[in-house]
Enzyme design. Structure first.
Site, PDB file in Angstrom:
ATOM      1  N   VAL A  60       0.821  -1.207   0.184  1.00 50.42           N
ATOM      2  CA  VAL A  60       0.159  -0.016   0.012  1.00 50.42           C
ATOM      3  C   VAL A  60       0.782   1.117   0.057  1.00 50.42           C
ATOM      4  CG1 VAL A  60      -1.543   1.270   1.477  1.00 50.42           C
ATOM      5  CG2 VAL A  60      -1.758  -1.139   1.070  1.00 50.42           C
TER       6      VAL A  60
ATOM      7  N   GLY B 264      -0.492  -6.386   1.655  1.00 41.25           N
ATOM      8  CA  GLY B 264      -1.443  -6.592   0.234  1.00 41.25           C
ATOM      9  C   GLY B 264      -0.871  -7.200  -1.026  1.00 41.25           C
TER      10      GLY B 264
ATOM     11  N   ILE C  37     -35.039   9.598 -23.391  1.00 39.57           N
ATOM     12  CA  ILE C  37     -36.335   8.874 -23.686  1.00 39.57           C
ATOM     13  C   ILE C  37     -37.473  10.127 -23.671  1.00 39.57           C
ATOM     14  CG2 ILE C  37     -38.005   7.380 -22.652  1.00 39.57           C
ATOM     15  CD1 ILE C  37     -35.777   6.019 -21.207  1.00 39.57           C
TER      16      ILE C  37
ATOM     17  N   ALA D 142     -31.513   8.532 -18.700  1.00 37.91           N
ATOM     18  CA  ALA D 142     -31.778   7.069 -18.468  1.00 37.91           C
ATOM     19  C   ALA D 142     -31.573   6.557 -19.786  1.00 37.91           C
ATOM     20  CB  ALA D 142     -33.107   7.155 -18.068  1.00 37.91           C
TER      21      ALA D 142
END
Length: 585
Positions: free
Chosen positions: A158, A201, A423, A463
């Site tokens: 890290v 890690g 839309i 959307a």
């Protein structure tokens, strides 16, 4: 006498032809479009070059007797099959300019794999902000396509001075190890070539894959010299404790924990140890040669064929001016084998096209937005307004849901060619059930279990960006590509400014106040929207997984189709498919 044929030959061998060559007049008219795209490509290439040159210079790494991450990838991946992803991804705006890993799709020993490697030029391959999310996207890709995941681990642990941006959280660095466990549980192998020192890690990164191959100087460990020597009961440091730390570190440097003689000779975690870096890569190739993969002939419905028309035409066909329409079928004719397309319900929902095409001989579903004016449409508007391509209306949403469902039944992967402005809205649209039909398409996607690739040719808006297989469809979406023309936003900047300040303008005018300051804010909002919706920004934030030149899109389609059919979890026998019969009627 042996007789052979491709499956369902009457349907797939010769499909309806689409497209036509560009005329001399079209070539002349599109010179400006070509220039505009080239300007954007230059911006993108400069950003990519900056990422590739991040960290320690390549020559410095090589002088140490090591290969760079790019050297390793160039040797490992079959020539001409590397398709990078997440090159510009940097959602936390790291000073390094990247997330410290390099990844993409590529062939190793003739078989597709998802490949990811720590960039040993950037803090010796440290975990830095945004990297965990990058890794999760890569593991998602391996899971979706059921492909081996190949790691080149060279991880110094890290970046401790910024640990809070890396370590914790539901999708932090620890989640990657759970994802590795999930892939193993699902029968998806992870092959890991290990280089350098990999503590903490980096050690879990080294041990969590399925098969471990190491360079002779590599090690993996729970903790490195700095951790073992860094415990200090005083709670702070002074000269005495600093000297103790120096002595402990010097002692540990001589014999790093987790080295080859531990994890090959004693624990036997390492399957192989190689004296050279190239040897590790050869070992990976050898294991990849034994990975499960069907011969392409099992799923091909025809011999691979190039499009009839040059892919370079795309730089002329797709208008750089976002308000200018173009013929989307001509785009399709530059992407599909032999420029053929078997269209599903061509007379219904004209704002979108849906149908079956061949990519490198494999059958795929294709859905895209048409552009231009649609006279006498949508029918529910009864002439109140005229439909325009790029928008979604009732028929188009129903058609897409039907088509996605049939692709799911026939196990056809789907390529979305998205260029959408949204839309249809307003009372008439609400009465036509567009809100429910948009969500119905999302449900149809979620009900299928097929891989999807999304290309944002120009606009991904509101959307409509969600419902057309965008990255939000993360159980299905393998990856999303942008182009030099891509813009992604909730609405166009001018529309957003009008929506945000319209009432304020009225109020200020009625009060007799100067409108200048409000107009200035509106123009600033337009500028902000433009800056935060362009291709490089979209890639840095992860709205798309890679920015690809328009002529290179077909190559990514080939990689997607080939990877999808390499080792699928579910098979529909081609002669039992329903979709081609539904099209023919």
């Amino acid at each position: 006498m042996l007789r052979k044929q491709t499956p369902l030959r009457p349907y797939f061998e010769t499909m309806p032809a689409v497209g036509k060559p560009l005329s001399t007049g079209e070539l002349k008219r599109t010179e400006e479009n070509l220039t505009l795209i080239q300007e954007q490509e230059e911006v993108i290439l400069n950003a990519i070059e900056k990422v590739k040159n991040a960290g320690t210079p390549a020559e410095t790494i090589r002088k140490r007797g090591q290969l760079t991450v790019w050297d390793r990838l160039n040797y490992l991946v079959d020539e001409g099959t590397w398709y990078p992803l997440h090159t510009l991804y940097n959602p936390e705006e790291n000073e390094e300019g990247c997330t410290g890993v390099v990844d993409g799709l590529g062939k190793i020993a003739g078989k597709w794999a998802v490949i990811i490697a720590f960039d040993n030029k950037v803090m010796a391959g440290a975990w830095i902000a945004g990297q965990a999310e990058n890794i999760l996207r890569v593991t998602d890709l391996a899971k979706r396509l059921n492909l081996p995941l190949v790691w080149l681990t060279n991880c110094s642990g890290v970046k401790l001075m910024e640990q809070e941006t890396v370590y914790a959280d539901r999708r932090g660095s620890g989640a990657a190890f759970y994802r590795h466990a999930e892939l193993n549980r699902l029968g998806i192998p992870i092959i890991n070539g290990i280089y350098g020192t990999n503590p903490a890690g980096g050690g879990y990164q080294g041990i969590s894959p399925t098969i471990l191959l190491a360079h002779k100087d590599a090690n993996i460990a729970v903790g490195g010299a700095g951790i073992v020597g860094g415990m200090n009961p005083k709670g702070s440091f002074d000269l005495e404790s600093a000297q103790q730390l120096i002595d402990a570190t010097k002692g540990f440097k001589a014999k790093a924990p987790g080295r080859v003689e531990t994890h090959f000779d004693q624990t036997a975690y390492f399957r192989e140890v190689h004296d050279t870096e190239f040897g590790v890569l050869e070992g990976i190739k050898d294991y990849m040669s034994g990975m499960p993969a069907y011969d392409p002939k099992v799923f091909r419905v025809a011999e691979p064929a190039e499009p009839k028309y040059p892919v370079q035409d795309l730089n002329r066909i797709i208008a750089a001016n976002q308000r200018r329409p173009y013929d989307a079928i001509e785009v399709l004719a530059r992407l599909t084998d032999n420029s053929e397309f078997m269209e599903y319900r061509p007379d219904y929902g004209p704002e979108v096209f849906t149908g079956v095409a061949k990519i490198d001989g494999f059958p795929v579903g294709v859905i895209g937005n048409r552009q231009g004016v649609l006279p006498k449409y949508p029918e529910y508007a009864e002439g109140a307004y005229v439909g325009v391509g790029g928008k979604h209306y009732r028929q188009g949403l129903i058609k897409q849901s039907e088509f996605v469902t049939l692709c799911g039944r026939d196990n056809l992967p789907i390529i979305w060619l998205q260029d959408t402005t949204g839309i249809d809205v307003g009372d008439i649209a609400e009465q036509a059930e567009l809100l429910a039909l948009g969500q119905s398409l999302i449900y149809s996607i979620e009900k299928t279990d097929v891989a999807m690739m999304c290309i944002i040719l120009r606009k991904g808006t509101a959307a409509a960006h969600y419902i057309m297989g965008g990255p939000q469809a993360n159980e299905n979406n393998a990856f999303t590509l942008g182009t030099p023309l891509t813009e992604i936003y909730v609405m166009h900047g001018e529309t957003a400014a009008a929506a945000s300040y319209a009432r304020r303008l009225v109020k200020e005018q009625e009060a007799g106040n100067d409108l200048g300051p409000i107009i200035e804010k509106m123009n600033q909002m337009v500028k902000d929207y433009e800056e935060k919706s362009r291709p490089v920004y979209c890639a840095q934030q992860g709205f798309v997984d890679e920015i690809v030149s328009l002529p290179n899109l077909r190559n990514y389609c080939i990689a997607f189709a080939g990877a999808n059919y390499q080792n699928p979890k579910s098979i529909t026998p081609i002669h039992q498919m329903i979709l081609p019969r539904s099209i023919k009627g």
